[in-house]
Design a protein around this motif. Structure first.
Motif, PDB file in Angstrom:
ATOM      1  N   ILE A 322     -13.932  -2.954  -8.093  1.00  0.00           N
ATOM      2  CA  ILE A 322     -12.616  -2.783  -7.481  1.00  0.00           C
ATOM      3  C   ILE A 322     -12.756  -2.034  -6.165  1.00  0.00           C
ATOM      4  N   ASN A 323     -12.115  -2.558  -5.139  1.00  0.00           N
ATOM      5  CA  ASN A 323     -12.124  -1.917  -3.823  1.00  0.00           C
ATOM      6  C   ASN A 323     -11.041  -0.834  -3.800  1.00  0.00           C
ATOM      7  N   PHE A 324     -11.454   0.424  -3.746  1.00  0.00           N
ATOM      8  CA  PHE A 324     -10.523   1.549  -3.812  1.00  0.00           C
ATOM      9  C   PHE A 324     -10.568   2.345  -2.514  1.00  0.00           C
ATOM     10  N   THR A 325      -9.405   2.491  -1.883  1.00  0.00           N
ATOM     11  CA  THR A 325      -9.298   3.324  -0.686  1.00  0.00           C
ATOM     12  C   THR A 325      -8.327   4.458  -0.969  1.00  0.00           C
ATOM     13  N   CYS A 326      -8.685   5.649  -0.490  1.00  0.00           N
ATOM     14  CA  CYS A 326      -7.881   6.834  -0.785  1.00  0.00           C
ATOM     15  C   CYS A 326      -7.778   7.711   0.452  1.00  0.00           C
ATOM     16  N   LYS A 357      -8.347  -5.251 -12.707  1.00  0.00           N
ATOM     17  CA  LYS A 357      -9.630  -5.718 -13.246  1.00  0.00           C
ATOM     18  C   LYS A 357      -9.531  -7.089 -13.912  1.00  0.00           C
ATOM     19  N   ARG A 358      -8.307  -7.550 -14.175  1.00  0.00           N
ATOM     20  CA  ARG A 358      -8.104  -8.868 -14.767  1.00  0.00           C
ATOM     21  C   ARG A 358      -8.161  -9.984 -13.736  1.00  0.00           C
ATOM     22  N   ILE A 359      -8.131  -9.630 -12.453  1.00  0.00           N
ATOM     23  CA  ILE A 359      -8.146 -10.640 -11.389  1.00  0.00           C
ATOM     24  C   ILE A 359      -9.544 -11.247 -11.281  1.00  0.00           C
ATOM     25  N   GLU A 360      -9.628 -12.563 -11.294  1.00  0.00           N
ATOM     26  CA  GLU A 360     -10.927 -13.240 -11.244  1.00  0.00           C
ATOM     27  C   GLU A 360     -11.614 -13.070  -9.895  1.00  0.00           C
ATOM     28  N   GLN A 361     -10.863 -13.204  -8.794  1.00  0.00           N
ATOM     29  CA  GLN A 361     -11.456 -13.065  -7.461  1.00  0.00           C
ATOM     30  C   GLN A 361     -11.679 -11.586  -7.150  1.00  0.00           C
ATOM     31  N   GLU A 362     -12.949 -11.184  -7.009  1.00  0.00           N
ATOM     32  CA  GLU A 362     -13.263  -9.774  -6.794  1.00  0.00           C
ATOM     33  C   GLU A 362     -12.692  -9.252  -5.478  1.00  0.00           C
ATOM     34  N   GLU A 363     -12.582 -10.134  -4.471  1.00  0.00           N
ATOM     35  CA  GLU A 363     -12.064  -9.676  -3.178  1.00  0.00           C
ATOM     36  C   GLU A 363     -10.593  -9.291  -3.237  1.00  0.00           C
ATOM     37  N   LYS A 364      -9.895  -9.674  -4.317  1.00  0.00           N
ATOM     38  CA  LYS A 364      -8.478  -9.330  -4.477  1.00  0.00           C
ATOM     39  C   LYS A 364      -8.267  -8.121  -5.387  1.00  0.00           C
ATOM     40  N   ARG A 365      -9.358  -7.560  -5.878  1.00  0.00           N
ATOM     41  CA  ARG A 365      -9.257  -6.358  -6.712  1.00  0.00           C
ATOM     42  C   ARG A 365      -9.157  -5.136  -5.797  1.00  0.00           C
ATOM     43  N   ILE A 366      -7.939  -4.830  -5.409  1.00  0.00           N
ATOM     44  CA  ILE A 366      -7.697  -3.795  -4.399  1.00  0.00           C
ATOM     45  C   ILE A 366      -6.702  -2.767  -4.925  1.00  0.00           C
ATOM     46  N   ILE A 367      -7.041  -1.489  -4.753  1.00  0.00           N
ATOM     47  CA  ILE A 367      -6.144  -0.378  -5.085  1.00  0.00           C
ATOM     48  C   ILE A 367      -6.137   0.590  -3.914  1.00  0.00           C
ATOM     49  N   LYS A 368      -4.944   1.025  -3.511  1.00  0.00           N
ATOM     50  CA  LYS A 368      -4.801   1.975  -2.402  1.00  0.00           C
ATOM     51  C   LYS A 368      -4.000   3.180  -2.866  1.00  0.00           C
ATOM     52  N   LEU A 369      -4.478   4.373  -2.539  1.00  0.00           N
ATOM     53  CA  LEU A 369      -3.779   5.607  -2.880  1.00  0.00           C
ATOM     54  C   LEU A 369      -3.590   6.444  -1.625  1.00  0.00           C
ATOM     55  N   LEU A 382       0.932   4.603  -4.503  1.00  0.00           N
ATOM     56  CA  LEU A 382      -0.178   3.860  -5.098  1.00  0.00           C
ATOM     57  C   LEU A 382       0.177   2.371  -5.071  1.00  0.00           C
ATOM     58  N   GLU A 383      -0.718   1.575  -4.500  1.00  0.00           N
ATOM     59  CA  GLU A 383      -0.502   0.140  -4.404  1.00  0.00           C
ATOM     60  C   GLU A 383      -1.679  -0.596  -5.021  1.00  0.00           C
ATOM     61  N   ASN A 384      -1.373  -1.707  -5.660  1.00  0.00           N
ATOM     62  CA  ASN A 384      -2.450  -2.567  -6.155  1.00  0.00           C
ATOM     63  C   ASN A 384      -2.014  -4.026  -6.111  1.00  0.00           C
ATOM     64  N   TYR A 385      -2.984  -4.879  -5.891  1.00  0.00           N
ATOM     65  CA  TYR A 385      -2.719  -6.315  -5.856  1.00  0.00           C
ATOM     66  C   TYR A 385      -2.624  -6.833  -7.287  1.00  0.00           C
ATOM     67  N   TYR A 386      -1.707  -7.771  -7.534  1.00  0.00           N
ATOM     68  CA  TYR A 386      -1.610  -8.366  -8.865  1.00  0.00           C
ATOM     69  C   TYR A 386      -1.406  -9.866  -8.724  1.00  0.00           C
ATOM     70  N   VAL A 387      -1.826 -10.592  -9.753  1.00  0.00           N
ATOM     71  CA  VAL A 387      -1.757 -12.067  -9.730  1.00  0.00           C
ATOM     72  C   VAL A 387      -0.725 -12.570 -10.733  1.00  0.00           C
ATOM     73  N   HIS A 432       2.930 -10.171  -4.168  1.00  0.00           N
ATOM     74  CA  HIS A 432       1.826  -9.860  -5.090  1.00  0.00           C
ATOM     75  C   HIS A 432       1.268  -8.449  -4.893  1.00  0.00           C
ATOM     76  N   TRP A 433       2.081  -7.544  -4.339  1.00  0.00           N
ATOM     77  CA  TRP A 433       1.672  -6.146  -4.223  1.00  0.00           C
ATOM     78  C   TRP A 433       2.615  -5.298  -5.066  1.00  0.00           C
ATOM     79  N   PHE A 434       2.045  -4.571  -6.014  1.00  0.00           N
ATOM     80  CA  PHE A 434       2.814  -3.633  -6.832  1.00  0.00           C
ATOM     81  C   PHE A 434       2.723  -2.268  -6.167  1.00  0.00           C
ATOM     82  N   SER A 435       3.865  -1.720  -5.795  1.00  0.00           N
ATOM     83  CA  SER A 435       3.900  -0.445  -5.064  1.00  0.00           C
ATOM     84  C   SER A 435       4.671   0.598  -5.869  1.00  0.00           C
ATOM     85  N   LEU A 436       4.003   1.714  -6.134  1.00  0.00           N
ATOM     86  CA  LEU A 436       4.613   2.841  -6.840  1.00  0.00           C
ATOM     87  C   LEU A 436       4.739   4.009  -5.869  1.00  0.00           C
TER      88      LEU A 436
END
Length: 444
Positions: A322-326, A357-369, A382-387, A432-436
């Motif tokens: 997972i690509n995590f930026t903080c 982690k359920r996303i098949e394409q690894e390049e879309k496994r993104i979390i931002k804090l 906190l944002e994360n991509y979802y399919v 497709h972006w979940f933003s909290l």
């Protein structure tokens, strides 16, 4: 046998005016619609409420001129109309709409009966201004009962009480409601019972008293369900907090060990570099230094607890690619207790990791804090991509984990913590972006 008795009673005791009944049924269905998730919003909702009032009023006026044989079928239709009103205006299941319509109907029966009992008493004793007395009594009684019902529903809303209505819950409520309605109107069916009245005042009094007792019974059942719900919620959230704190203590020990080992190895490598070595040995040492660099605590937010937690979660993200930026300024987090911080950030990150982690394409496994302050407010975003599409019911997002019974409390725990610090939570889902977004006020 039943028809002559009904006709005799109607002649003796003037029935509640149909428009009084219509107002009561519409008004007390509205009480629950106000606090349920909205199916229709904006100007359309006002039009919807007006249309349903016209439908309920028209039916009551029509039933008033129908033969007495249709009394029971008309009552059933009235309840169905109230249920459809709640269902079409609120984003709930038919079970939930049916559950609340029983309570709304009994409250409407009580309010209409109490209003007419008082109005009938005043009209008989004053024998003048009958229409004025009728309208004035209606306004006063309906306002008091409506306000009381609104305050009760607000209490349930403030406690984040979510009813998960099943078939058995609805069945129990229908049986109770039917029994209450039957007992309150027993004098209109048979006067020769221990529970029937013989005179107009007695008949009205019995109906009002039974409806009032029934209303208390229905709300007692709701109070019991809320107590069970809150007890379960409290236990589940406490287990969740204990788990987060246990993970934090474990990560703290591991972090200290790893950091110590990192510094020891750096000293060892520095000594080796001072010696004469072949190129292969130099390359080996470079590789060794590179391999241990991942164990260094790379998060320097200004808050030691957050650093440890982020390091722990970063390890999970690395394992799941997972690509995590903080970008976090943790210096302003000191007013949050350790347990609350672990639960708040831990649950948010756990939910994001579980989704990504359920996303098949690894390049879309993104979390931002991001954690920052502005205008005496602390922002946690906190944002994360979802399919896959997100599911929610009654305004609450549902867990995507298979174990529905023991999961789904993360967001509830976060809500509880945010409320504790007088903050707010906003959730948005776009492209497709979940933003909290969490906003917490800072002390000046």
């Amino acid at each position: 046998m039943m028809l002559p008795v009904l006709l005799a009673i109607v002649d003796t005791v003037p029935d509640i005016p149909r428009y009084h009944t219509a107002i009561a049924e519409w008004l007390f269905a509205l009480v629950f619609i106000l606090y349920l998730p909205k199916r229709i919003t904006g100007k359309k909702s006002y039009i919807g409420h007006a249309i349903w009032f016209i439908i309920i009023l028209s039916f009551q006026l029509l039933s008033g001129i129908m033969p007495i044989e249709f009394w029971i079928p008309n009552m059933v239709i009235a309840v169905v109309l109230m249920m459809l009103y709640i269902y079409t205006m609120s984003k709930v299941s038919m079970y939930t709409a049916g559950y609340f319509v029983v309570i709304a109907f009994i409250i409407a029966e009580f309010a209409a009966s109490l209003e007419w009992q008082i109005s009938y008493f005043l009209q008989v004793n004053i024998n003048a201004f009958t229409e004025v007395i009728s309208i004035a009594t209606l306004l006063i009684v309906y306002t008091v009962v409506f306000s009381s019902a609104v305050l009760l529903e607000k209490r349930y809303k403030d406690k984040h009480f979510k009813l998960d209505i099943k078939r058995n819950d609805l069945l129990i409520m229908v049986v109770m409601g039917t029994a209450i309605f039957g007992l309150s109107n027993i004098s209109f069916i048979n006067m020769n019972t221990p529970f029937s009245g013989q005179y107009p005042s007695e008949i009205l009094y019995i109906r009002t008293l039974v409806d009032f007792a029934g209303m208390i019974l229905l709300y007692s059942q709701r109070e019991h369900k809320m107590a069970v719900y809150l007890s379960r919620e409290s236990y589940a959230m406490q287990v969740l907090i204990d788990k987060q704190y246990e993970q934090y203590q474990h990560s703290l020990k591991n972090s200290e060990i790893v950091n110590q080992r990192y510094h020891d190895l750096k000293q060892y490598i520095a000594l080796l570099r001072n010696e004469t070595n072949v190129e292969k040995k130099e390359a080996y040492l470079d590789e060794l230094e590179k391999s241990i660099s991942n164990y260094e605590n790379q998060f320097k937010t200004g808050n030691h607890v957050l650093d440890i937690l982020l390091t722990q979660k970063a390890t999970q993200m690395n394992e799941n690619h997972i690509n995590f930026t903080c970008v976090a300024d943790g210096e302003h987090l000191e007013f949050i207790s350790i347990l609350d911080m672990l639960s708040l950030f831990g649950n948010a990150l756990d939910n994001a990791i579980e989704s990504v982690k359920r996303i098949e394409q690894e390049e879309k496994r993104i979390i931002k804090l991001a954690v920052f302050t502005q205008n005496q407010l602390l922002f946690i975003k906190l944002e994360n991509y979802y399919v896959n599409s997100l599911k929610y019911i009654d305004g609450t997002f549902l867990t995507t984990k298979e174990d529905k019974q023991n999961h789904g409390y993360g967001l509830k725990s976060m809500n509880s913590i945010v409320d504790k610090y007088n903050g707010s939570i906003k959730i948005s889902t776009e492209n497709h972006w979940f933003s909290l977004m969490i906003l917490l006020p800072l002390d000046k």
